[in-house]
Design a protein around this motif. Sequence first.
Motif, PDB file in Angstrom:
ATOM      1  N   GLN A 169      -7.456 -24.132  -9.456  1.00 43.05           N
ATOM      2  CA  GLN A 169      -7.270 -24.501 -10.843  1.00 43.05           C
ATOM      3  C   GLN A 169      -6.238 -23.562 -11.454  1.00 43.05           C
ATOM      4  O   GLN A 169      -6.012 -22.454 -10.959  1.00 43.05           O
ATOM      5  N   VAL A 170      -5.619 -24.015 -12.540  1.00 44.79           N
ATOM      6  CA  VAL A 170      -4.589 -23.200 -13.180  1.00 44.79           C
ATOM      7  C   VAL A 170      -5.158 -21.846 -13.600  1.00 44.79           C
ATOM      8  O   VAL A 170      -4.508 -20.807 -13.452  1.00 44.79           O
ATOM      9  N   SER A 171      -6.385 -21.849 -14.107  1.00 43.77           N
ATOM     10  CA  SER A 171      -6.987 -20.596 -14.548  1.00 43.77           C
ATOM     11  C   SER A 171      -7.136 -19.610 -13.394  1.00 43.77           C
ATOM     12  O   SER A 171      -7.010 -18.392 -13.580  1.00 43.77           O
ATOM     13  N   GLU A 172      -7.405 -20.131 -12.177  1.00 46.78           N
ATOM     14  CA  GLU A 172      -7.521 -19.258 -11.012  1.00 46.78           C
ATOM     15  C   GLU A 172      -6.174 -18.645 -10.655  1.00 46.78           C
ATOM     16  O   GLU A 172      -6.078 -17.453 -10.336  1.00 46.78           O
ATOM     17  N   VAL A 173      -5.126 -19.448 -10.698  1.00 43.91           N
ATOM     18  CA  VAL A 173      -3.804 -18.983 -10.298  1.00 43.91           C
ATOM     19  C   VAL A 173      -3.249 -17.957 -11.284  1.00 43.91           C
ATOM     20  O   VAL A 173      -2.739 -16.912 -10.885  1.00 43.91           O
ATOM     21  N   VAL A 174      -3.361 -18.254 -12.582  1.00 43.59           N
ATOM     22  CA  VAL A 174      -2.808 -17.306 -13.557  1.00 43.59           C
ATOM     23  C   VAL A 174      -3.638 -16.028 -13.617  1.00 43.59           C
ATOM     24  O   VAL A 174      -3.163 -14.989 -14.096  1.00 43.59           O
ATOM     25  N   GLY A 175      -4.872 -16.084 -13.115  1.00 46.24           N
ATOM     26  CA  GLY A 175      -5.720 -14.896 -13.125  1.00 46.24           C
ATOM     27  C   GLY A 175      -5.523 -13.995 -11.915  1.00 46.24           C
ATOM     28  O   GLY A 175      -6.127 -12.920 -11.837  1.00 46.24           O
ATOM     29  N   VAL A 186      -5.583 -15.175   0.153  1.00 43.94           N
ATOM     30  CA  VAL A 186      -5.571 -15.011  -1.295  1.00 43.94           C
ATOM     31  C   VAL A 186      -6.983 -15.264  -1.818  1.00 43.94           C
ATOM     32  O   VAL A 186      -7.622 -16.248  -1.461  1.00 43.94           O
ATOM     33  N   VAL A 187      -7.465 -14.343  -2.635  1.00 38.69           N
ATOM     34  CA  VAL A 187      -8.818 -14.435  -3.178  1.00 38.69           C
ATOM     35  C   VAL A 187      -8.764 -15.147  -4.522  1.00 38.69           C
ATOM     36  O   VAL A 187      -8.106 -14.687  -5.460  1.00 38.69           O
ATOM     37  N   LEU A 188      -9.461 -16.275  -4.613  1.00 41.97           N
ATOM     38  CA  LEU A 188      -9.485 -17.082  -5.832  1.00 41.97           C
ATOM     39  C   LEU A 188     -10.848 -16.963  -6.484  1.00 41.97           C
ATOM     40  O   LEU A 188     -11.876 -16.975  -5.808  1.00 41.97           O
ATOM     41  N   ASP A 189     -10.844 -16.854  -7.790  1.00 41.20           N
ATOM     42  CA  ASP A 189     -12.096 -16.645  -8.528  1.00 41.20           C
ATOM     43  C   ASP A 189     -12.212 -17.726  -9.590  1.00 41.20           C
ATOM     44  O   ASP A 189     -11.461 -17.738 -10.573  1.00 41.20           O
ATOM     45  N   ARG A 190     -13.129 -18.665  -9.374  1.00 44.78           N
ATOM     46  CA  ARG A 190     -13.320 -19.765 -10.321  1.00 44.78           C
ATOM     47  C   ARG A 190     -14.427 -19.405 -11.296  1.00 44.78           C
ATOM     48  O   ARG A 190     -15.551 -19.192 -10.910  1.00 44.78           O
ATOM     49  N   ASP A 191     -14.121 -19.296 -12.538  1.00 46.66           N
ATOM     50  CA  ASP A 191     -15.004 -18.988 -13.659  1.00 46.66           C
ATOM     51  C   ASP A 191     -15.804 -17.702 -13.486  1.00 46.66           C
ATOM     52  O   ASP A 191     -16.882 -17.536 -14.044  1.00 46.66           O
ATOM     53  N   GLN A 226     -16.170 -17.021  -5.901  1.00 48.91           N
ATOM     54  CA  GLN A 226     -14.995 -16.531  -5.207  1.00 48.91           C
ATOM     55  C   GLN A 226     -14.857 -17.205  -3.851  1.00 48.91           C
ATOM     56  O   GLN A 226     -15.846 -17.506  -3.182  1.00 48.91           O
ATOM     57  N   ARG A 227     -13.626 -17.431  -3.455  1.00 51.51           N
ATOM     58  CA  ARG A 227     -13.350 -17.927  -2.119  1.00 51.51           C
ATOM     59  C   ARG A 227     -12.007 -17.362  -1.678  1.00 51.51           C
ATOM     60  O   ARG A 227     -11.159 -17.023  -2.512  1.00 51.51           O
TER      61      ARG A 227
END
Length: 286
Positions: free
Chosen positions: A143-149, A162-167, A171-172
């Motif tokens: 999601q955009v929020s994950e990328v900009v974060g 790359v570690v992505l954090d949704r809300d 994390q994944r």
Amino acid sequence: MQAKIEAFLGHLVAEGRSSNTQTAYGADLRGFYSFLQATEPQVDSWQSVTGLHLVAYVARLQEQGSRPATLSRKAVVLGRFFDFLGKELPPLESLPASTPMQPPVFLSPEKVDALLAQMAASTASTARRDRALLALLWETGAQVSEVVGLNWGDFDSSTAGVVLDRDGSRQRTATLSPAAADAMRGYLSADISGTASLSRQKPLLRNQRGRRLTRQGVWLILRGWGTKAGITEPLTPRLLLRGRTAHLLQTGIDQQAIDNRVGVVHPLLLDGLPPAADTTVPSTSR
């Protein structure tokens, strides 16, 4: 603009409307406001909103799978809101409950390839960043929020993870393909002067002023490149996610594996999936 929304919700209170009604109206109005912020940032007042903005919003909702009854309800809410503001929007009257659903659009890997190639050939100062951004969105389903974060410490150049954090709670870790990882490394190597001076908590994707990219900025970047590449449908993160998911399904990857790879995909995103025919692997996955 948010102040006007709050004023309208206060008006509903004065009318004796239930708290559920207030909550529902507030959610619908804030949804429309968020859409305007993301797609038409130059709109800075409700008086600047036109019928074309509403038509675009309805098209977006249809793309997301909203049912005709939902579209009709949102039209009623917006109609009441603009009545409260003393503003008329004629298209509101042309949105009956039977508004037809438009077939979803799927972005092909070939179009993504063309876009990445155009970015790679560009001499624009932001082209490497934009190519890394597109590769991230296409490959990870983020999601955009994950990328900009994302921060510097969230990308491991050695493993391409790359570690992505949704809300903040889910994390994944996504592993980028060699081509996508190279796009990231190319951006990072050109973006800094003195890597050691940068904290792991510094924004990974930054604007030309050195600040973290915003959600609005991502939408504008994608839309600009989509126009340059001659992509007729509006280039959005959701369009990228749908295209990537469709491509993975067409190449024989099952839904569970896709959910693990790009995050859980809502079934409505897959409505109207074209028949499995093309198995060409896009350059970011080679």
